[in-house]
Design a protein around this motif. Structure first.
Motif, PDB file in Angstrom:
ATOM      1  N   MET A  66       5.568  13.342   2.547  1.00  0.00           N
ATOM      2  CA  MET A  66       4.628  12.368   2.179  1.00  0.00           C
ATOM      3  C   MET A  66       3.151  12.843   2.326  1.00  0.00           C
ATOM      4  N   SER A  67       2.474  11.849   1.771  1.00  0.00           N
ATOM      5  CA  SER A  67       0.990  12.036   2.032  1.00  0.00           C
ATOM      6  C   SER A  67       0.187  10.603   1.595  1.00  0.00           C
ATOM      7  N   THR A  68      -1.106  10.758   1.565  1.00  0.00           N
ATOM      8  CA  THR A  68      -1.727   9.594   1.178  1.00  0.00           C
ATOM      9  C   THR A  68      -2.728  10.085   0.062  1.00  0.00           C
ATOM     10  N   ILE A  69      -3.036   9.074  -0.886  1.00  0.00           N
ATOM     11  CA  ILE A  69      -4.012   9.253  -1.790  1.00  0.00           C
ATOM     12  C   ILE A  69      -5.566   9.868  -1.266  1.00  0.00           C
ATOM     13  N   GLY A  70      -5.837   9.200   0.018  1.00  0.00           N
ATOM     14  CA  GLY A  70      -7.033   9.669   0.735  1.00  0.00           C
ATOM     15  C   GLY A  70      -6.993  11.271   1.071  1.00  0.00           C
ATOM     16  N   GLN A  71      -5.854  11.582   1.710  1.00  0.00           N
ATOM     17  CA  GLN A  71      -5.586  13.010   1.881  1.00  0.00           C
ATOM     18  C   GLN A  71      -5.756  13.954   0.857  1.00  0.00           C
ATOM     19  N   GLU A  72      -5.168  13.593  -0.213  1.00  0.00           N
ATOM     20  CA  GLU A  72      -5.156  14.339  -1.499  1.00  0.00           C
ATOM     21  C   GLU A  72      -6.550  14.554  -2.415  1.00  0.00           C
ATOM     22  N   ARG A  73      -7.183  13.485  -2.146  1.00  0.00           N
ATOM     23  CA  ARG A  73      -8.424  13.303  -2.618  1.00  0.00           C
ATOM     24  C   ARG A  73      -9.224  14.360  -1.913  1.00  0.00           C
ATOM     25  N   GLN A  74      -9.415  14.469  -0.893  1.00  0.00           N
ATOM     26  CA  GLN A  74     -10.115  15.334  -0.041  1.00  0.00           C
ATOM     27  C   GLN A  74      -9.632  16.915   0.195  1.00  0.00           C
TER      28      GLN A  74
ATOM     29  N   ARG B 118       0.661  -1.289  -0.063  1.00  0.00           N
ATOM     30  CA  ARG B 118       0.085  -0.106  -0.091  1.00  0.00           C
ATOM     31  C   ARG B 118       0.877   1.348   0.020  1.00  0.00           C
ATOM     32  N   PHE B 119       1.820   1.153  -0.810  1.00  0.00           N
ATOM     33  CA  PHE B 119       2.834   2.284  -1.131  1.00  0.00           C
ATOM     34  C   PHE B 119       2.924   2.606  -2.448  1.00  0.00           C
ATOM     35  N   ALA B 120       3.387   4.001  -2.761  1.00  0.00           N
ATOM     36  CA  ALA B 120       3.895   4.460  -4.162  1.00  0.00           C
ATOM     37  C   ALA B 120       4.601   5.574  -4.072  1.00  0.00           C
ATOM     38  N   LEU B 121       5.697   5.425  -5.150  1.00  0.00           N
ATOM     39  CA  LEU B 121       6.545   6.425  -5.808  1.00  0.00           C
ATOM     40  C   LEU B 121       5.878   7.249  -6.578  1.00  0.00           C
ATOM     41  N   VAL B 122       5.715   8.433  -6.428  1.00  0.00           N
ATOM     42  CA  VAL B 122       5.002   9.240  -7.580  1.00  0.00           C
ATOM     43  C   VAL B 122       5.627  10.306  -8.200  1.00  0.00           C
ATOM     44  N   GLY B 123       6.760  10.407  -7.873  1.00  0.00           N
ATOM     45  CA  GLY B 123       7.956  11.482  -8.627  1.00  0.00           C
ATOM     46  C   GLY B 123       7.106  12.744  -8.489  1.00  0.00           C
TER      47      GLY B 123
ATOM     48  N   LEU C  75      -6.184   4.190  -6.853  1.00  0.00           N
ATOM     49  CA  LEU C  75      -5.790   2.963  -6.001  1.00  0.00           C
ATOM     50  C   LEU C  75      -6.093   2.907  -4.646  1.00  0.00           C
ATOM     51  N   GLY C  76      -6.790   3.768  -4.113  1.00  0.00           N
ATOM     52  CA  GLY C  76      -7.336   3.524  -2.873  1.00  0.00           C
ATOM     53  C   GLY C  76      -6.649   4.604  -1.914  1.00  0.00           C
ATOM     54  N   ASP C  77      -7.604   5.099  -0.993  1.00  0.00           N
ATOM     55  CA  ASP C  77      -7.390   6.157  -0.255  1.00  0.00           C
ATOM     56  C   ASP C  77      -6.087   5.850   0.808  1.00  0.00           C
TER      57      ASP C  77
END
Length: 216
Positions: free
Chosen positions: A197-205, A147-152, A184-186
């Motif tokens: 760093m952050s999470t997909i969920g934090q950025e979605r919101q 549950r981890f990503a490198l997004v550049g 990908l999931g929050d």
């Protein structure tokens, strides 16, 4: 994240997050985006006690790729990524370097990455997503199990990548984020090219660039 460890090494005047990522079980590692300040990167490798088996590039900009050729020669490893659409940036690294005062050599990866490819680091497997917009050949690498990503420079905490550089495309960037990263999931945590760093969920919101139509 049980089997993945990371050390973030800020490099270059742009404070780019060069990342040393390794598989805890095997201590096999990859250096992601060695943009410069190779002494700092060497120190991090030594302190972590890992064996670097490859270099990964998320895209071809100077602050991410300037040190890749030299580090490949030093470590005797291969370079994987980005997508071949960034080849023109990688070949222009010496002139980019002169403009920004960062020593750089042109570099051609040993393996270009495409949508659907996978990258291995020890027992870790990262899925490759081609996410153009910040640059034509930007890639994101995701470990679905960890549950981890490198997004550049595709997505940041509270922001998104610049689109005013050669090959940048604002609409393509937002499409990449909304179509490929948000699904990908929050709970997916990510390391970006600059900043925390952050999470997909934090950025979605809360990311202002992803609200409404997300036009930039």
């Amino acid at each position: 994240m049980t089997n993945v460890r990371a050390a973030i090494i800020p490099v270059t005047p742009f404070q780019q997050n060069c990342t040393l990522l390794w598989c805890e079980k095997t201590k096999k590692a990859a250096v992601i985006d060695p943009g410069g300040d190779l002494e700092r990167i060497r120190d991090a490798i030594a302190q972590s006690g890992v064996t670097v088996e490859k270099i990964l590039l998320t895209h071809g900009h100077i602050d991410h790729a300037a040190g890749a050729a030299e580090l490949r020669d030093e470590l005797g490893v291969t370079i994987e990524g980005p997508h071949e659409a960034d080849d023109f940036l990688l070949q222009r690294l010496p002139e980019q370097g002169q403009a920004y005062g960062i020593p750089a050599r042109a570099v051609t990866p040993d393996r270009w990455l495409q949508e659907g490819d996978t990258v291995s680091i020890g027992e870790l497997t990262l899925d490759v997503l081609h996410c153009p917009g910040h640059s034509p050949g930007s890639v994101v690498m995701v470990s679905k199990s960890e549950r981890f990503a490198l997004v550049g420079d595709v997505l940041f905490q509270g922001s998104v990548g610049r689109v005013d550089l050669p090959g940048g495309d604002g609409k393509a960037l937002i499409k990449s984020i909304k179509d490929k990263l948000l699904p990908l999931g929050d709970d997916i945590a990510f390391i970006c090219g600059h900043g925390p760093m952050s999470t997909i969920g934090q950025e979605r919101q809360s990311n202002p660039f992803l609200q409404g139509d997300g036009l930039i």
